[in-house]
Design an enzyme around this catalytic site. Structure first.
Site, PDB file in Angstrom:
ATOM      1  N   SER A   1       0.864  -1.185   0.000  1.00 36.55           N
ATOM      2  CA  SER A   1       0.000   0.000   0.000  1.00 36.55           C
ATOM      3  C   SER A   1       0.896   1.230   0.000  1.00 36.55           C
ATOM      4  CB  SER A   1      -0.859   0.006   1.253  1.00 36.55           C
ATOM      5  OG  SER A   1      -1.259   1.337   1.532  1.00 36.55           O
TER       6      SER A   1
ATOM      7  N   ASP B   1      -4.422   3.650  -2.015  1.00 31.74           N
ATOM      8  CA  ASP B   1      -5.499   4.054  -1.105  1.00 31.74           C
ATOM      9  C   ASP B   1      -5.971   5.465  -1.423  1.00 31.74           C
ATOM     10  OD1 ASP B   1      -3.799   2.227   1.387  1.00 31.74           O
ATOM     11  OD2 ASP B   1      -5.820   1.801   0.649  1.00 31.74           O
TER      12      ASP B   1
ATOM     13  N   HIS C   1      -1.150  -1.373  -4.261  1.00 31.14           N
ATOM     14  CA  HIS C   1      -2.437  -0.995  -3.660  1.00 31.14           C
ATOM     15  C   HIS C   1      -2.450   0.510  -3.460  1.00 31.14           C
ATOM     16  CE1 HIS C   1      -5.989  -1.848  -1.080  1.00 31.14           C
ATOM     17  NE2 HIS C   1      -5.524  -0.902  -0.287  1.00 31.14           N
TER      18      HIS C   1
ATOM     19  N   GLY D   1      -2.850  -3.607   8.945  1.00 29.50           N
ATOM     20  CA  GLY D   1      -2.198  -4.221  10.106  1.00 29.50           C
ATOM     21  C   GLY D   1      -1.554  -5.561   9.828  1.00 29.50           C
TER      22      GLY D   1
ATOM     23  N   MET E   1     -11.367  -5.192   5.568  1.00 28.63           N
ATOM     24  CA  MET E   1     -10.586  -4.206   6.320  1.00 28.63           C
ATOM     25  C   MET E   1     -10.325  -4.764   7.722  1.00 28.63           C
ATOM     26  SD  MET E   1      -9.926  -1.868   4.275  1.00 28.63           S
ATOM     27  CE  MET E   1      -9.066  -0.851   5.477  1.00 28.63           C
TER      28      MET E   1
ATOM     29  N   GLY F   1      -8.280   4.620   6.992  1.00 29.94           N
ATOM     30  CA  GLY F   1      -7.865   6.026   7.065  1.00 29.94           C
ATOM     31  C   GLY F   1      -6.374   6.194   7.237  1.00 29.94           C
TER      32      GLY F   1
ATOM     33  N   MET G   1      -8.418   8.417  -0.467  1.00 22.78           N
ATOM     34  CA  MET G   1      -9.191   8.857   0.699  1.00 22.78           C
ATOM     35  C   MET G   1      -9.677  10.294   0.465  1.00 22.78           C
ATOM     36  SD  MET G   1      -6.754   7.398   3.724  1.00 22.78           S
ATOM     37  CE  MET G   1      -6.244   5.686   3.735  1.00 22.78           C
TER      38      MET G   1
ATOM     39  N   ASP H   1      -6.711  -6.203   4.346  1.00 27.05           N
ATOM     40  CA  ASP H   1      -6.095  -4.881   4.248  1.00 27.05           C
ATOM     41  C   ASP H   1      -6.053  -4.187   5.612  1.00 27.05           C
ATOM     42  OD1 ASP H   1      -6.943  -1.878   2.291  1.00 27.05           O
ATOM     43  OD2 ASP H   1      -5.179  -2.450   3.465  1.00 27.05           O
TER      44      ASP H   1
ATOM     45  N   HIS I   1      -8.192   1.287  -4.044  1.00 26.22           N
ATOM     46  CA  HIS I   1      -9.114   1.123  -2.912  1.00 26.22           C
ATOM     47  C   HIS I   1      -9.768   2.468  -2.661  1.00 26.22           C
ATOM     48  CE1 HIS I   1      -9.406   0.206   1.725  1.00 26.22           C
ATOM     49  NE2 HIS I   1     -10.586   0.332   1.153  1.00 26.22           N
TER      50      HIS I   1
ATOM     51  N   MET J   1     -11.821   4.872  -0.701  1.00 29.12           N
ATOM     52  CA  MET J   1     -12.413   5.194   0.593  1.00 29.12           C
ATOM     53  C   MET J   1     -12.998   6.602   0.464  1.00 29.12           C
ATOM     54  SD  MET J   1      -9.399   3.547   2.894  1.00 29.12           S
ATOM     55  CE  MET J   1      -8.262   3.607   1.517  1.00 29.12           C
TER      56      MET J   1
HETATM   57  C1  DX5 Z   1      -6.060   1.901   5.497  1.00 25.86           C
HETATM   58  C2  DX5 Z   1      -5.651   1.411   4.113  1.00 25.86           C
HETATM   59  C3  DX5 Z   1      -4.635   0.302   4.182  1.00 25.86           C
HETATM   60  C4  DX5 Z   1      -3.354   0.725   4.893  1.00 25.86           C
HETATM   61  C5  DX5 Z   1      -2.464  -0.468   5.122  1.00 25.86           C
HETATM   62  O1  DX5 Z   1      -7.216   2.688   5.388  1.00 25.86           O
HETATM   63  O2  DX5 Z   1      -6.752   0.929   3.397  1.00 25.86           O
HETATM   64  O3  DX5 Z   1      -4.329  -0.119   2.845  1.00 25.86           O
HETATM   65  O4  DX5 Z   1      -2.667   1.670   4.135  1.00 25.86           O
HETATM   66  O5  DX5 Z   1      -1.343  -0.004   5.832  1.00 25.86           O
HETATM   67  P1  DX5 Z   1      -0.695  -0.916   6.996  1.00 25.86           P
HETATM   68  O6  DX5 Z   1      -0.233  -2.160   6.312  1.00 25.86           O
HETATM   69  O7  DX5 Z   1       0.434  -0.063   7.522  1.00 25.86           O
HETATM   70  O8  DX5 Z   1      -1.782  -1.177   7.993  1.00 25.86           O
HETATM   71 ZN    ZN Z   2      -6.346  -0.034   1.444  1.00 33.17          ZN
END
Ligand code: DX5
Ligand code: ZN
Length: 227
Positions: free
Chosen positions: A6, A33, A31, A173, A135, A140, A35, A171, A64, A66
Site C-alpha cells: 500500500s 489508497d 495498492h 495491520g 478491512m 484512514g 481517501m 487490508d 481502494h 475510501m
Molecule cells: C487503510 C488502508 C490500508 C493501509 C495499510 O485505510 O486501506 O491499505 O494503508 O497499511 P498498513 O499495512 O500499515 O496497515
Molecule cells: Zn487499502
C-alpha cells in the site's frame, strides 16, 4: 499468495520511484489508497495521480476507494488506468449499480467491508465481484494494529469466495507475525503498507526486498506446519 504494497506508507514525494522499487523487490500488485477526508478522516490522492503512476507500474493497480458517495468520483477512476477498483459497501446507496458500472468498463470490481460491517452486506453482489477486501483496521491510516476479530470474518467469507474464484484480500495491520494465520484463514492477497515500506526508501529497495521476503516466508512457514 500475493503481497500488495500500500503506497499510503510510501514517500509521497517519490511515488513513481517507490512503485518501481517495490516491483523490483518482487511485488507486482500496487495498492493505492484513495481517501476523500469524508468517508475517512484523511485525504490522499485522486485519479490523476493514478494515471501518472500507470507508466511506472507494470503489474496490477489495485485502487481502494475510501470515498463517499462513491458515485461522484467513480467514473474518474475507471478511466485512470486502474486494473481493479474496490468500493466500500458502506459508501454508496447503490452498491449493485456501482459494481455494474465498474464491470461495464471492463475493470475488475472489488467490494470492501469495514471491521464493523457484517458479511451480509456483500452477499447480494457476491456473484458480480472479482475481489472482496476485508478491512482489518479502521480505514484512514497505515501503521494500525490488526483487529483479530476479523479472522473469523475472513474464514466465513472464504466459503463464499473460494468456490467462486473471487480474490479474498485483507487490508490493514498485516505483519510478518500475523501473515501466516491470515493466509491460513483463506486470504490470497495481503495488503501491507508499514510492513513493506518500513525502514526503506526508493533508493534502497533491498530493505523492501527483505521486508517482502519475510512476509512471504511467514506465510510459507505456517502452511508447512499444516502439511
Ligand atoms: C487503510 C488502508 C490500508 C493501509 C495499510 O485505510 O486501506 O491499505 O494503508 O497499511 P498498513 O499495512 O500499515 O496497515
Ligand atoms: Zn487499502
Amino acid at each position: 499468495m500475493i503481497i500488495a504494497p500500500s503506497i499510503l506508507s510510501a514517500d509521497f514525494a517519490e511515488l513513481g520511484a517507490e512503485c518501481q522499487a517495490v516491483q523490483k523487490a518482487g511485488c507486482d500488485w500496487i495498492h493505492i489508497d484513495v481517501m476523500d477526508g469524508h468517508f475517512v478522516p484523511n485525504l490522499t490522492i485522486g485519479a490523476g495521480v493514478v494515471s501518472s503512476l500507470r507508466k511506472y507500474i507494470k503489474g496490477t493497480i489495485d485502487v481502494h476507494l475510501m470515498i463517499s458517495p462513491t458515485q461522484i468520483l467513480l467514473e474518474s477512476f475507471l478511466t485512470s488506468g486502474a486494473d481493479i477498483v474496490t468500493v466500500h459497501c458502506e459508501a454508496s446507496s447503490h452498491l449493485y449499480k456501482d459494481i455494474q458500472q465498474i464491470k461495464a468498463a471492463n475493470i475488475k470490481a472489488g467490494v470492501a467491508l469495514n471491521p464493523g460491517t457484517p458479511i451480509a452486506m456483500v452477499l447480494e453482489v457476491i456473484d458480480l465481484v472479482d475481489l472482496i477486501c476485508v478491512m482489518t483496521v479502521n480505514p484512514g491510516f497505515g501503521g494500525q494494529q490488526f483487529i483479530d476479530s476479523q479472522l473469523k470474518k475472513i474464514i466465513e467469507l472464504s466459503y463464499y469466495t473460494q468456490p467462486r474464484n473471487i480474490v479474498l484480500e485483507v487490508d490493514g495491520g498485516v505483519t510478518r507475525e500475523n501473515a501466516g494465520e491470515i493466509v491460513a484463514a483463506g486470504a490470497n492477497v495481503l495488503v501491507a503498507g508499514t510492513a513493506v515500506f518500513r525502514g526503506g526508501n526508493a533508493q534502497n529497495p533491498e530493505i523492501y526486498q527483505s521486508n517482502i521476503a519475510q512476509l512471504k516466508a511467514s506465510t510459507m512457514r505456517l502452511q508447512s506446519q499444516f502439511k
